[in-house]
Design a protein around this motif. Sequence first.
Motif, short mmCIF file in Angstrom:
data_model
loop_
_atom_site.label_atom_id
_atom_site.label_comp_id
_atom_site.label_asym_id
_atom_site.label_seq_id
_atom_site.Cartn_x
_atom_site.Cartn_y
_atom_site.Cartn_z
N MET A 1 0.83 -1.21 0.00
CA MET A 1 0.00 0.00 0.00
C MET A 1 0.87 1.26 0.00
SD MET A 1 -2.96 -1.26 2.56
CE MET A 1 -3.61 0.33 2.94
N VAL A 2 1.98 1.20 0.72
CA VAL A 2 2.78 2.43 0.81
C VAL A 2 3.39 2.80 -0.53
CG1 VAL A 2 3.32 2.13 3.24
CG2 VAL A 2 4.87 1.21 1.53
N LEU A 3 3.56 1.80 -1.39
CA LEU A 3 4.22 2.08 -2.66
C LEU A 3 3.43 3.04 -3.52
CD1 LEU A 3 5.52 -1.45 -3.58
CD2 LEU A 3 6.80 0.46 -2.67
N ALA A 4 2.10 3.05 -3.29
CA ALA A 4 1.24 3.88 -4.12
C ALA A 4 1.62 5.36 -4.02
CB ALA A 4 -0.22 3.69 -3.71
N TYR B 1 2.45 7.39 4.10
CA TYR B 1 3.48 6.34 4.15
C TYR B 1 3.70 5.89 5.59
CZ TYR B 1 7.88 3.90 3.67
OH TYR B 1 8.84 2.94 3.70
N ILE B 2 3.92 6.85 6.44
CA ILE B 2 4.29 6.49 7.82
C ILE B 2 3.12 5.84 8.53
CG2 ILE B 2 4.88 7.52 10.03
CD1 ILE B 2 6.58 9.50 8.22
N VAL C 1 10.09 -5.70 0.58
CA VAL C 1 9.34 -4.63 -0.07
C VAL C 1 9.50 -3.35 0.74
CG1 VAL C 1 7.06 -3.83 -0.73
CG2 VAL C 1 7.72 -6.17 -1.20
N TYR C 2 9.50 -3.53 2.06
CA TYR C 2 9.71 -2.35 2.91
C TYR C 2 11.09 -1.76 2.69
CZ TYR C 2 5.61 -1.76 5.70
OH TYR C 2 4.35 -1.44 6.08
N MET D 1 11.51 1.88 1.73
CA MET D 1 12.24 2.79 2.60
C MET D 1 13.40 3.43 1.86
SD MET D 1 11.77 3.96 5.54
CE MET D 1 11.16 3.10 6.96
N ALA D 2 14.05 2.64 1.01
CA ALA D 2 15.15 3.19 0.24
C ALA D 2 14.61 4.25 -0.73
CB ALA D 2 15.86 2.08 -0.52
N SER D 3 13.45 3.98 -1.31
CA SER D 3 12.85 4.97 -2.21
C SER D 3 12.52 6.24 -1.44
CB SER D 3 11.55 4.43 -2.82
OG SER D 3 11.79 3.20 -3.43
#
Lengths: 335, 139, 203, 366
Positions: free
Chosen positions: A101-104, A124-125, A248-249, A253-255
Amino acid sequence: MIQELLQSSPGLLNLGIFSLLAVLLLFVVLGFVTYGILSERKVMGFMQMRIGPNQVGGRWALLQTVADVLKLLIKEDTIPKVADRPLYIIAPVIAFAPAFMVLAALPFTDKFQFADMGIGLLYYIAVSGITTVGIVTAGWASNNKYALLGGMRAAAQMISYEIPLVMSVVGIVLLTGSLNLNEIVEAQKNIWYIVLQPVAFIVFLIASVAELNRVPFDLPEAESELVAGYHVEYSGFRWAMFMLSEYVYMFAMASLTTILFLGGWHPLPFLGFIPAAVWFALKFSLVIYLLIWIRVTFPRLRADQLMEFGWKVLLPVALANIFVTALLKELFSMF
Amino acid sequence: MLGLMKGLGYTMKNLTRKKVTYDYPNKPLPLPDRFRGIQKFYPEKCIVCNQCVNICPTDCIQLTGKKHPDPTKRGKLIDTYDINFEICILCDLCTEVCPTESIVMTNNFELAEYSRDELFKNLEWLDENDENIRKVNKV
Amino acid sequence: MAEEKGLEQLKKEAAEKAKAAAAAREKGAASAKVKEEPAEKAKPSPNQHILDKYVQEIENHLGKEILEDSYINRLSKDIPTLVAKPDTYRKVAELLKYNEQLAFDYLSELHGGDFETHMEVYVHLYSFTNQQAVALKVKIERSNLEIPSLVPLWEGANWPECETYDLLGIRFTGHPDLKRILLGEEWIGYPLRKDYEPYDVEV
Amino acid sequence: MIRTEEMLLNVGPQHPSTHGVFRLVIKIDGEIIKEATPVIGYLHRGTEKLAEDLQYTQIIPYTDRMDYLAAMTNNYVLCHAVETMAGIIAPDRAEYLRVIAMELGRIASHLVWWGTYLLDIGATSPFLYAFREREMIINMLNELSGARLTFNYMRVGGVKWDAPEGWIQKVHDFVPYMREQLEGYHQLVTGNEIFMSRVKGIGSYTKEDAINYSLSGANLRCTGVKWDLRKNEPYSIYDRFDFDIPVRQDGDAWARYHCRLEEIEESLKILEQAVEQFPQDGPILAKVPKIIKPPKGESFVRIESPRGEIGCYIASNGKKEPYRLKFRRPSFYNLQILPKLLKGENMANLITILGAIDIVLGEVDG
């Protein structure tokens, strides 16, 4: 394109397109994750005087992770007899879903983004915090003492480190004046926030490593203490879900680090001819490499030291950073 | 902080150093001549003196001899010779006591089998095990 | 069948021959040793005065007849060896630890042995303050395998005493937690006894 | 008021950090250990019982399997005991080979400890670096004895093999290489703040406790007792070498860590001198009868293994088999203090403390 879709009236067609895109993204991300894992193993191997995986898919083992995941998917799925069955089954899903979901919200380039939200950073957080629930649930539902200890550690750790993480980015929000990730990137057109906010960057990096449960903060699954921590009873695809969500996290997180501190897709001066996507990938790889490098080098902290560090060092530093940033911003805007 | 940085430096330095792993199943392990692997047995040299059986700390050797078919010759010939590799610890004592060097070590060490029964090696098998034989057996 | 028997016979013969040869060789070696020994025995051990000191100290504090025997064990690097009686063992040990002249603060080794007529507990002590060692032995009747524990004096005797109990069946009275440390409580018999019959003969 | 429950947790016998089949039953309240009970015996093979039916030469391979990380010292202690009893003196060349082999083994053993200890604390890389160097030692010992771990190299009165050609040179070259690597180890780990915070002040005990609990080796030396049998009760030819006994005062895991790493350096010193003094030629085996029969009587000798004092007691009745054979196994004695150290510590420290004692389960269980 996404914006148009979001604003168009709901219908079956839209749903179909959304689903299709989601699946597409899923595969793209999974592809990244696959090679993220491989590169981690390779880099670790090289740093440790080993070659790393080199059997499946040529010398560079390009299909190693694919094979691993396939193996995990077809493995027998074991559920302990005395486990809390429904919770045990749903826990990996709770941990896994937010990771996607956070990737969106993440803008990879100025064009390649799914949802341009006004509160992207907050989103995101907030969403990433849900994973903790999944991990605690997994630890509890396994009915295993090691898993329980791991779950409890995870809860304590991830909640504690969420705070310095948020606090460290407040400085950026102050400077940008927006929670929108796109705007944050735009604001770094001339100068990256890592230069303006070095303290925040360090706090953010440490807190993000802790959020990712990676060495030196890998207490929830400390294999030398808790065997495997919260997922000790999981096997097969359920375990794969935990593993994938972790990676994925790492990807996310790197992104996020790239977006917040390294200027997103913006090129270095005079190198503008290189496409934005490449720039993003380069910076992103750098962050990933940093994470791997830290993992190779450091031993693990102890739980109480971790807490102490989080509350007594990181949080005050992050708060001081906010204060100083606010002060400086006011001072500069006065003149 | 300095200690952490130093550590990071050390791992970084090792990134490009020469790798030290063996490519084991593809390339055989480099083993010294003295390496103690599965024994090779020379039935023609054996004088059935039983010393290897007596010295074996795990009692894994069994042998029987028979009379020499040629009545004019004295001594005995080996009839059966078995080593049980379930319990053999490859300690080298049998080759050490053998007066005729009819049992010697080889560099072969791969003993994986599908069944325990196959670990029971007889005279023929030990005789055919004639690769990588140790060159120097006695000091 | 007959042939097999013949083989057996041959084997036996060969074994016997080897034995005889070995015995002959042994004799040679032994006689050589005998020749050397008297010369060695003539000079007293360099540790004799240390032993005398120990014995003196013990006699001064605990009286005579406390020790069954005391000698220099030449086979064991000339270590002074004291042999206590089961009922004086604890007292001697206490003196060895607390007397300033002796002050054996370090228990290096404790174990038992079955000598068929009796059992024995062997304790090797060392004193860091005086830089000297002593071996304390006690012989125990097989009918009454009980001696006082040394754990109150040296914590380090804890597991070794458990091990001795486990493998030989010597009970140490006053031990805080005497248990079968290696074999587990359900094991039958005491394996290191000479009359021990393995329960499962062919495993 | 929240009511918390105490929980019984079995650490082991299958646990990554117990270094073998060792079980620790701990009673924990949250992560705080209230009580710890070690359970051993999973690897008990009855070496002492088996030895009663074996000739002395046949027992040597069994000693390899006790402390399998430093089998050379185990080989030596048995040979030394028999030699002491029978009055056999090994030739010089043999003694040099033995010392070189033992010191190489000591370095290898400490390297394994270093690597696995860091692995316990959560760092993966040191393990692989340590094994890189250890592999070189193992290969050297393999060339010498024909096996990588279970050497079966020493014999009563000497050694089985002479050094192969060029082997001494190899050892000679290894010393400076190892010194260089040790520098790297310090760079990677010793100065690391996380590592320091994990081990400093953890699992500390006093000198009195250490002596009272019969600890030996680095576990004793970390409390300030300058005690090393190589120096204090010289055996073999250790009196010919110039080396120090590393001592620390604090008695915690950090002190033990330093003691062990410095011991590697001291062993390197010994190696250096031994290689230099190595006799050109000479026999490697004393004149001993084929079947050794020590005289009637008993003997107890002790030597310094990497883990502490390893002792061998032989009661002989003049036959070719020992009447009673007993090994003083340092790990067995060292482990006794564990329940005392663990009381009141938390789970993470359990691993730090257990690892710092440096046990080998093959030795604990005998």
